[in-house]
Design an enzyme around this catalytic site. Structure first.
Site, PDB file in Angstrom:
ATOM      1  N   CYS A   1     -33.876 -52.819 -18.076  1.00 46.93           N
ATOM      2  CA  CYS A   1     -34.396 -53.953 -18.852  1.00 46.93           C
ATOM      3  C   CYS A   1     -35.113 -53.519 -20.113  1.00 46.93           C
ATOM      4  CB  CYS A   1     -35.339 -54.755 -17.969  1.00 46.93           C
ATOM      5  SG  CYS A   1     -34.568 -55.158 -16.413  1.00 46.93           S
TER       6      CYS A   1
ATOM      7  N   GLY B   1     -33.142 -22.776 -29.310  1.00 50.03           N
ATOM      8  CA  GLY B   1     -32.943 -23.854 -30.275  1.00 50.03           C
ATOM      9  C   GLY B   1     -31.579 -23.961 -30.910  1.00 50.03           C
TER      10      GLY B   1
END
Ligand code: LLP
Length: 419
Positions: free
Chosen positions: A344, A237
């Site tokens: 799109c 992390g």
């Protein structure tokens, strides 16, 4: 590793325009030297202690990348049967693989057991029961750590925060003692450690300090209950600087100093699972401008990479620096533009109102910090072929995943005889 040399952005000693000409765009380009130096940061900072750096392969699991890191002595954190298989295929021994994940299937558990992984990070009591049953049926004993959910806020993006009580990960801290007691009674599992991972892209060490101290307290308590906790897996992390301000994020050395400080007394083998810190800045996404379009109120720069190639901006609103391959003139005028892909969806936007020097059709751009969670999260949405990956060492480069043809993609579909 991705810097301007003689006015042109290079990956190590290779000009990116050379790669674009040979491989086409869009393409991910990785630097061996960058992977190596990022890995060595952890290694140097942990030297002299008992540790295993298990690279979180979900960040970038190309076989060439795994082999490169395995050659440096890395272990691996896998989160699916596929990732365990990838590590094994790259020549990694099971004893250097930890297997994490909140939903491991029976088949995945069984195969990981056969691969001899060194630790199952168990995330639920149901998983514990199934793993025990599978191991017993094979006459085997599975080495386990319980992943604890410490209910700590990692202070990161909500979609990649994992250590809060309302996240699906790990076993609630209130239940941990009982689950270890239960596990100790099972013949098919052997308790070896404790595991914790609170989130990704942490840019502050404070939540880590809290988590590591909590982990230390748990180790002491569980040992008091008679369990052998010899390995402490602190997860991954550690964040990276996406903005271009390296001082804004902690270094691996600072992180490891904290690890050492919080765990020194315990005498455990320490496992860490960094993914992004090792691979994030080891790769870029190379793309070409296909259209520059003046909208009513803004300029759109349409590039040939899209959200299917690099999902992070669309999914997390993530920031990536975008730079031209050919260095702009000193003092070049900047103009705000939206840098978008051809897919799109309006979310197919890499940057909004980003100040850029003059951008023209055919020009190559680099999207920085794309080595982690880039290629691995790519899809073929809009029937756009999976983006290829290229690895550079010095003046050499090789395609390490090729771009499938449109025909390859179509040929994967099957039409039922009854249709
Ligand atoms: N260990 C475990 C159990 C994890 O779940 C993760 C990441 C890591 C280690 C490695 O974390 P890192 O050091 O790379 O931050 N797709 C997102 C990130 C998802 C991270 C998931 N777990 C992104 O693009 O930001």
């Amino acid at each position: 590793m991705f810097e301007y040399t003689n006015g042109e952005m290079c990956a190590e000693d290779v000009a990116l325009s050379v790669i674009a000409a040979e491989v086409g765009t869009p393409a991910y380009v990785y630097s061996c030297g960058a992977f190596e130096s990022r890995f060595h940061e952890f290694e140097t900072a942990l030297a002299g202690s008992n540790y295993l750096i298990c690279y979180a392969m979900k960040a970038n699991s190309n076989q060439a990348v795994l082999q490169l890191l395995a050659g440096l002595g890395a272990g691996f954190d896998a989160v699916s049967g596929g990732e365990v298989a990838r590590a094994v295929a790259a020549g990694v021994q099971g004893k250097r693989i930890v297997f994490s994940g909140v939903g491991k299937s029976r088949d995945e558990l069984s195969r990981a057991l056969d691969a001899g992984v060194c630790q199952f990070n168990v995330e639920s009591e149901a998983e514990l029961a199934i793993l025990n049953e599978i191991a017993c049926s094979k006459g085997r004993v599975a080495p386990i750590a319980i992943r604890v959910n410490p209910n700590i806020d990692a202070g990161t993006h909500s979609k990649i925060s994992t250590g809060k009580a309302d996240n699906k990960f790990g076993i609630p801290i209130s239940r941990v003692r009982e689950v270890y007691q239960n596990a100790a009674c099972l013949d098919g599992v052997r308790i070896e450690g404790l595991d914790m991972h609170i989130g990704s892209q942490l840019t502050d060490l404070a939540p880590y300090r809290q988590a590591f101290n909590t982990a230390g307290d748990l180790v002491r308590m569980l040992r008091g209950d008679g369990h052998a906790i010899d390995r402490l897996d602190l997860g991954g992390g550690l964040g990276i600087d996406y903005q271009g301000d390296a001082d804004a994020t902690p270094t691996a050395a600072e992180y490891c100093a904290l690890v050492r400080q919080c765990t020194a007394e315990l005498g455990c083998e320490i496992v860490i699972e960094p993914g992004r810190y090792i691979s994030g800045h080891s790769g870029i996404l190379l793309t070409e401008v296909i259209i520059v379009k003046e909208g009513e109120s803004r300029t759109f720069v349409v590039v040939d990479a899209a959200m299917n190639d690099l999902l992070r901006p669309a999914m997390y609103g993530a920031f990536h620096r975008i730079e031209p391959v050919i260095a702009p003139q000193d003092g070049a005028t900047l103009m705000p533009c939206d840098i978008v892909g051809p897919v799109c969806e309006s979310s197919d936007t890499f940057a909004m109102q980003r100040q850029m020097p003059q951008v023209d059709v055919g020009q190559l751009l680099v999207i920085q910090g794309a080595g982690a969670y880039g290629a691995v999260m790519a899809s073929e949405y809009n029937t756009r072929p999976l983006v290829p990956e290229v690895l550079v060492r010095g003046s050499r480069f090789a395609v390490i995943r090729h771009r499938p043809s449109i025909d390859d993609i179509i040929a994967r579909d099957r039409i039922p005889s009854w249709l």
